[in-house]
Design a protein around this motif. Structure first.
Motif, PDB file in Angstrom:
ATOM      1  N   THR A 348       0.742  -1.138  -0.152  1.00  0.00           N
ATOM      2  CA  THR A 348      -0.003   0.016   0.012  1.00  0.00           C
ATOM      3  C   THR A 348       0.929   1.345  -0.031  1.00  0.00           C
ATOM      4  O   THR A 348       0.429   2.093  -0.879  1.00  0.00           O
ATOM      5  N   LYS A 352       1.987   4.109  -3.447  1.00  0.00           N
ATOM      6  CA  LYS A 352       1.661   5.506  -3.032  1.00  0.00           C
ATOM      7  C   LYS A 352       3.077   6.302  -3.301  1.00  0.00           C
ATOM      8  O   LYS A 352       2.843   7.409  -3.699  1.00  0.00           O
ATOM      9  N   GLU A 353       4.285   5.807  -3.033  1.00  0.00           N
ATOM     10  CA  GLU A 353       5.384   6.471  -3.320  1.00  0.00           C
ATOM     11  C   GLU A 353       6.161   6.252  -4.609  1.00  0.00           C
ATOM     12  O   GLU A 353       6.906   7.080  -5.012  1.00  0.00           O
ATOM     13  N   GLN A 355       7.088   6.232  -8.040  1.00  0.00           N
ATOM     14  CA  GLN A 355       6.702   7.224  -9.333  1.00  0.00           C
ATOM     15  C   GLN A 355       7.004   6.544 -10.808  1.00  0.00           C
ATOM     16  O   GLN A 355       8.106   5.781 -10.749  1.00  0.00           O
ATOM     17  N   GLU A 359       4.002  10.583 -11.631  1.00  0.00           N
ATOM     18  CA  GLU A 359       2.860  10.323 -10.751  1.00  0.00           C
ATOM     19  C   GLU A 359       2.852   9.011  -9.975  1.00  0.00           C
ATOM     20  O   GLU A 359       3.536   8.176 -10.473  1.00  0.00           O
ATOM     21  N   PRO A 360       2.400   9.026  -8.734  1.00  0.00           N
ATOM     22  CA  PRO A 360       2.329   7.701  -8.093  1.00  0.00           C
ATOM     23  C   PRO A 360       1.657   6.602  -8.881  1.00  0.00           C
ATOM     24  O   PRO A 360       0.668   6.725  -9.507  1.00  0.00           O
ATOM     25  N   ILE A 361       2.284   5.291  -8.852  1.00  0.00           N
ATOM     26  CA  ILE A 361       1.779   4.177  -9.539  1.00  0.00           C
ATOM     27  C   ILE A 361       0.286   3.884  -9.200  1.00  0.00           C
ATOM     28  O   ILE A 361      -0.520   3.313  -9.682  1.00  0.00           O
ATOM     29  N   ALA A 362      -0.108   4.569  -7.835  1.00  0.00           N
ATOM     30  CA  ALA A 362      -1.490   4.304  -7.286  1.00  0.00           C
ATOM     31  C   ALA A 362      -2.417   4.819  -8.047  1.00  0.00           C
ATOM     32  O   ALA A 362      -3.643   4.649  -7.660  1.00  0.00           O
ATOM     33  N   HIS A 363      -1.980   5.915  -8.706  1.00  0.00           N
ATOM     34  CA  HIS A 363      -3.118   6.807  -9.427  1.00  0.00           C
ATOM     35  C   HIS A 363      -3.696   6.118 -10.686  1.00  0.00           C
ATOM     36  O   HIS A 363      -4.753   6.166 -11.207  1.00  0.00           O
ATOM     37  N   ARG A 364      -3.049   4.810 -10.948  1.00  0.00           N
ATOM     38  CA  ARG A 364      -3.513   4.116 -12.091  1.00  0.00           C
ATOM     39  C   ARG A 364      -4.499   2.796 -11.679  1.00  0.00           C
ATOM     40  O   ARG A 364      -4.241   2.354 -10.442  1.00  0.00           O
ATOM     41  N   GLN A 365      -5.638   3.132 -12.440  1.00  0.00           N
ATOM     42  CA  GLN A 365      -6.640   2.243 -11.874  1.00  0.00           C
ATOM     43  C   GLN A 365      -6.405   0.770 -11.570  1.00  0.00           C
ATOM     44  O   GLN A 365      -6.736   0.040 -10.858  1.00  0.00           O
ATOM     45  N   ALA A 368      -4.528   0.490  -8.381  1.00  0.00           N
ATOM     46  CA  ALA A 368      -5.576   0.811  -7.288  1.00  0.00           C
ATOM     47  C   ALA A 368      -6.514  -0.389  -7.246  1.00  0.00           C
ATOM     48  O   ALA A 368      -6.950  -1.128  -5.796  1.00  0.00           O
TER      49      ALA A 368
END
Length: 454
Positions: A348, A352-353, A355, A359-365, A368
């Motif tokens: 998790t 979030k960290e 990049q 941007e953080p890879i967590a922004h990719r659906q 996530a």
């Protein structure tokens, strides 16, 4: 001195004389003592060059089993042993841990984070748990968690729920080290559940004392499509007992174990037998596997091993054996939940960290959603496992619940491990990050039988 006696009300350790405390409260008191001592500070990572260990990853080993201490026969052979009562029903469907259970989980979780997790990588490489870590696990009372209070343990009622919570908490640190630490207590718990008075009086004092022996459940076998309820190991009746022949695999800490609980077929029924390591005909060799390596897995060979008539643990109709299998599968489900939680807690913050493309890879659906799926499946695993544990503690039939839990934990546990590696990308493939080890450990959930139980 056993933990229960050391922290019994009577003015010692800050507990006023006459003050009552429930069984888990005694254990928590012991855990608090550990936290206040310098034992944790003394548990350091040891370099391989400084260890006198058997390194089965390189050369393997094959030897006779460890010389057992003398277990002097005690008690009445024909009398049933002490049994703990079933847990009291709450009357509602509530799997929330009690206040004392939560305190227990909190302290064991801290132990797993501060002691177990730092030692995991080296233990995985050397295929052996650090001696200091095992000593610390004894000091926090793991061997006596399922032992009746009347026999020096802390259980006034069935401890399946508490054992499940402890196994889950330990596995957050490392599954292999959790198995190594829980193996002796699993044998002690089995003696508390099915042992005769003689068996309990003979063996349990060693587990409730200061010098706790290594011990293990030996149910697995190197058989294609192995069915744990139909083992190939055989037991043949003789005039004065039984003769055992067969091979057991994936036995934790077998080279040090002084007592085994071995599954074998007797008259067409699976039966549990107590076998001391000093018994002639036993041999052990390193059996390192893909995962759970820190548990020092071994292969146990029994060649015309003679045991007395009172070596049978439980009944000879297969009922005790089947319950042992179910409680073992419950323990493995708890271990899967704990390791799965470790994966979720690790990936998790990573996504979030990390990049990529600014941007953080967590922004990719896709990322996530994969993390969300881990959390969803993990919660379903936990709920099924807790429900099975609650029914086991209450003395109810839990065969259906544990079957559902094991099926889910075996399938989704592997998926969680695989997704954890996938989320880390190239980092998931290297040993710099622990996720690759957790992936290997989680693949054992649907394979391992025995070894531990709650």
């Amino acid at each position: 001195m056993s933990l229960i006696n050391h922290f019994r009300p009577g003015g010692k350790n800050g507990v006023p004389s006459g003050e009552s405390r429930d069984p888990i409260g005694y254990l928590v008191a012991g855990l608090n003592r550990l936290a206040q001592s310098d034992l944790i500070d003394r548990v350091k990572l040891r370099k391989p060059a400084e260890q006198a260990v058997f390194t089965v990853t390189r050369s393997g080993f094959k030897t006779l089993t460890a010389a057992s201490r003398t277990f002097a026969k005690q008690g009445k052979p024909s009398e049933p042993g002490v049994r703990v009562a079933a847990a009291k029903a709450k009357g509602v469907f509530d799997l929330t841990p009690t206040e004392d259970e939560q305190m227990l989980v909190d302290v064991v979780t801290e132990f797993a984070e501060e002691v177990v997790r730092p030692a995991a990588a080296e233990a995985n490489e050397s295929c052996e748990a650090p001696a200091e870590l095992l000593a610390a696990s004894l000091e926090i009372g793991l061997p006596i968690l399922g032992v009746p209070e009347a026999l020096g343990g802390i259980s006034e009622e069935r401890s399946a729920m508490a054992g499940t919570l402890v196994a889950e908490a330990l596995a957050k640190g490392d599954l292999g080290l959790a198995v190594a630490a829980l193996a002796p207590g699993s044998v002690a718990t089995a003696l508390g559940l099915w042992g005769t008075d003689a068996q309990q009086q003979t063996y349990l004092p060693a587990f409730t004392g200061d010098d706790v022996p290594a011990a293990a459940l030996a149910l697995n076998e190197p058989t294609v499509l192995f069915d744990v309820l139909s083992p190939s190991t055989t037991a043949t009746r003789t005039d004065d007992g039984f003769v055992l022949n067969g091979v057991k695999t994936l036995v934790p800490r077998g080279a040090q174990a002084e007592l085994f609980v071995v599954g074998a077929v007797l008259d067409g029924k699976p039966v549990l037998f107590l076998v001391e390591s000093s018994t002639p005909g036993l041999a052990v060799e390193g059996d390192p596997a893909m995962g759970v390596r820190a548990a020092s897995l071994t292969k146990l060979t029994l060649t015309d091993v003679k045991v007395p008539a009172d070596a049978v643990l439980g009944d000879t109709e297969g009922t005790s054996y089947a319950e042992c299998v179910r409680l073992s599968r419950l323990a493995w489900c708890a271990l899967a939940v704990g390791t799965g939680q470790a994966v979720l807690d690790y990936v998790t913050p990573y996504v979030k960290e990390r990049q990529a493309f600014g941007e953080p890879i967590a922004h990719r659906q896709s990322v996530a959603f994969m993390v969300a799926n881990i959390a969803i499946e993990l919660q379903s695993m936990r709920l099924l496992t807790y429900k099975a544990a609650a029914r086991a503690a209450a003395g109810k039939d839990f065969s259906r619940e544990v079957a559902l839990a094991r099926t889910l934990c075996a399938e989704k546990g592997m998926q969680i491990g695989n997704d954890g590696v996938q989320l880390l990308g190239g980092h998931g493939f290297v040993k710099e990050h622990p996720v690759e080890r957790w992936y290997r450990d989680l693949r054992a959930i649907g394979i391992m039988e025995g070894s531990v139980l709650v």
